[in-house]
Design a protein around this motif. Sequence first.
Motif, mmCIF file in Angstrom:
data_model
loop_
_atom_site.group_PDB
_atom_site.id
_atom_site.type_symbol
_atom_site.label_atom_id
_atom_site.label_comp_id
_atom_site.label_asym_id
_atom_site.label_seq_id
_atom_site.Cartn_x
_atom_site.Cartn_y
_atom_site.Cartn_z
ATOM 1 N N VAL A 34 10.368 33.667 13.911
ATOM 2 C CA VAL A 34 10.948 33.171 12.663
ATOM 3 C C VAL A 34 10.007 33.523 11.520
ATOM 4 N N THR A 35 10.523 34.291 10.555
ATOM 5 C CA THR A 35 9.711 34.716 9.421
ATOM 6 C C THR A 35 10.369 34.268 8.118
ATOM 7 N N ARG A 36 9.531 33.903 7.167
ATOM 8 C CA ARG A 36 10.016 33.475 5.860
ATOM 9 C C ARG A 36 10.423 34.697 5.045
ATOM 10 N N TYR A 37 11.665 34.703 4.534
ATOM 11 C CA TYR A 37 12.171 35.858 3.791
ATOM 12 C C TYR A 37 12.032 35.686 2.289
ATOM 13 N N GLY A 38 12.402 34.525 1.761
ATOM 14 C CA GLY A 38 12.363 34.318 0.317
ATOM 15 C C GLY A 38 12.637 32.876 -0.040
ATOM 16 N N GLU A 39 12.462 32.581 -1.323
ATOM 17 C CA GLU A 39 12.654 31.225 -1.834
ATOM 18 C C GLU A 39 13.245 31.295 -3.234
ATOM 19 N N TRP A 40 14.203 30.407 -3.530
ATOM 20 C CA TRP A 40 14.874 30.388 -4.828
ATOM 21 C C TRP A 40 14.880 28.964 -5.364
ATOM 22 N N ASP A 41 14.548 28.817 -6.636
ATOM 23 C CA ASP A 41 14.577 27.510 -7.285
ATOM 24 C C ASP A 41 16.010 27.126 -7.626
ATOM 25 N N THR A 42 16.310 25.853 -7.542
ATOM 26 C CA THR A 42 17.625 25.324 -7.898
ATOM 27 C C THR A 42 17.440 24.120 -8.810
ATOM 28 N N GLY A 43 18.543 23.601 -9.304
ATOM 29 C CA GLY A 43 18.495 22.342 -10.014
ATOM 30 C C GLY A 43 18.311 21.199 -9.032
ATOM 31 N N ASP A 44 18.252 19.995 -9.545
ATOM 32 C CA ASP A 44 18.090 18.823 -8.689
ATOM 33 C C ASP A 44 19.273 18.714 -7.745
ATOM 34 N N ASN A 45 18.996 18.572 -6.456
ATOM 35 C CA ASN A 45 20.039 18.544 -5.430
ATOM 36 C C ASN A 45 19.956 17.246 -4.645
ATOM 37 N N PRO A 46 20.476 16.145 -5.217
ATOM 38 C CA PRO A 46 20.456 14.891 -4.466
ATOM 39 C C PRO A 46 21.430 14.872 -3.311
ATOM 40 N N ARG A 47 22.405 15.821 -3.275
ATOM 41 C CA ARG A 47 23.348 15.879 -2.161
ATOM 42 C C ARG A 47 22.590 16.209 -0.880
ATOM 43 N N GLY A 48 23.131 15.749 0.230
ATOM 44 C CA GLY A 48 22.492 16.040 1.504
ATOM 45 C C GLY A 48 21.523 14.980 1.945
ATOM 46 N N GLU A 49 21.380 13.898 1.174
ATOM 47 C CA GLU A 49 20.488 12.842 1.609
ATOM 48 C C GLU A 49 21.075 12.132 2.821
ATOM 49 N N HIS A 50 20.186 11.624 3.687
ATOM 50 C CA HIS A 50 20.640 10.811 4.811
ATOM 51 C C HIS A 50 21.098 9.475 4.251
ATOM 52 N N ARG A 51 22.344 9.156 4.464
ATOM 53 C CA ARG A 51 22.877 7.906 3.951
ATOM 54 C C ARG A 51 22.678 6.836 5.003
ATOM 55 N N VAL A 52 21.762 5.914 4.731
ATOM 56 C CA VAL A 52 21.360 4.940 5.736
ATOM 57 C C VAL A 52 22.526 4.081 6.190
ATOM 58 N N ALA A 53 23.468 3.811 5.289
ATOM 59 C CA ALA A 53 24.562 2.901 5.633
ATOM 60 C C ALA A 53 25.407 3.425 6.786
#
Length: 479
Positions: free
Chosen positions: A132-151
């Motif tokens: 597994v090799t790192r290819y690249g990285e891109w900055d994004t805006g704030d991404n609160p989606r995808g959080e683990h929803r404890v409920a």
Amino acid sequence: MNLGRHSISATTPVQIFDARFDPECNIFTTSTPAGFAVYRTHPLQLIRKRELTGGTLAAVVPLHATNILFLLGGGRSPLYPPNKVVLWNDALGKEVAELEFRERVRGIACRRGWLAVSLRRRVVVFQIGTSVTRYGEWDTGDNPRGEHRVAVSSFRGGLLAMATAPYSTLLAIAGRQVGHVQLVRLPPCPVPVSRNPPPSSPPRKPPPPPSKHPVSIIAAHTTALTTISIPMSGRLVATTSIQGTLVRVWDTITGKLVREFRRGTDKADIYGVAFRPDEQEVCVWSDKGTVHVFNLVVSGATNRHSTFSPLAPFLPLPKYFESEWSYAQYRIPVQSSHISLSSTSRSAKEKAAVDMPEEERCVVGWIEGTSDDPAAPPNTKEFQLIALTFTGGWYRLGLPKLAGRAPKRSSGSFKTSPLSPSGSPPPASHLSRAASVAGSSASRLDKGKEKERNKDPKKESRNCALLEYRRFGRWDGWG
């Protein structure tokens, strides 16, 4: 006390933290408190289950129909830290690698040989081969989606999607500004290696390069994005925002708006958008429990329009009256509202409720199934929908007959499930509820459209037909 939409059961409801299809919808994976399982999508069949001890998983992401799976820890007692992605080889039945980050993983997307990991403000891409090799990285805006929803211990995938067809290159991620989509071009996706003898036809050639330089940013919405979806080819991208009323489809080469669809008038949390494999239609599902289907082909003219839309060229009407509405819908029955008749302590009930799935939460994918229309020639293929609920429901849906479409599918009959013990049918309460929903009230239309439909009983039905119903989870010895 109204029990009209509740199921009374002496057993604990099935707990499914996450369910998702592979890119071709050939298989789907589920994560439960006991581990994870892999199923064939159609016909429904349990392929393999893995019981894991020591913790729970938030998501299990399949790399096509291969033995490689990506595991993410989550829930009240995560099996892995939330900042890790674990590569699991199911042929070996063990972990083969792991990726660790300095922050919580928000979501992942994959294709043959590639993995994209979404974090709070960046997306990191890895190439997966013998190592597994790192290819690249891109900055994004704030991404609160995808959080683990404890409920509910569910994992809301981050804002990213990858094209998976041979020679496709697109990676779609959130832009740096609110409502923007960033289009990244990766090396072409390789052609899958077939284990069968080589076909007599010549191999597929890569598509010609675009005539002009493709765009890299699309200003899709003025409010924060909630989903980004692309077909396997990567030629289009569908976006939704926190308003939850509009679905916009864009051309990824020119950046121009192709179509705009209206899901409804009230605000909703859209969970996902899926393109039909031939890119002729899209389906959308949300927290309202309704699946909407839209026609992408202009010549189809099957989407609904307001009765005032013909006046738009002559009167300054609000944009609402120019909207296109779904031509078909299906209402997912509520199945997570169970009343336990067992003598369980209150504290145990409250503890179990922490991991209960959301009501009407589902994920939807397209398959090419055999037509159930008795008037159709034998083995006639047609596109159908598979809806999976987080309470263990499996629904195969047929699209309604409308002008310019294939012959109408029959509503079908419930068949005995190969996953149920001794071939016994699903519980009667589920059958009656699903059958009633498949009848006259299978969808929740917007208020104005519902009134118009009721005024004209001769109108064609726009409800998807429930062709087949199954249960997965406890009914196949899993969960």
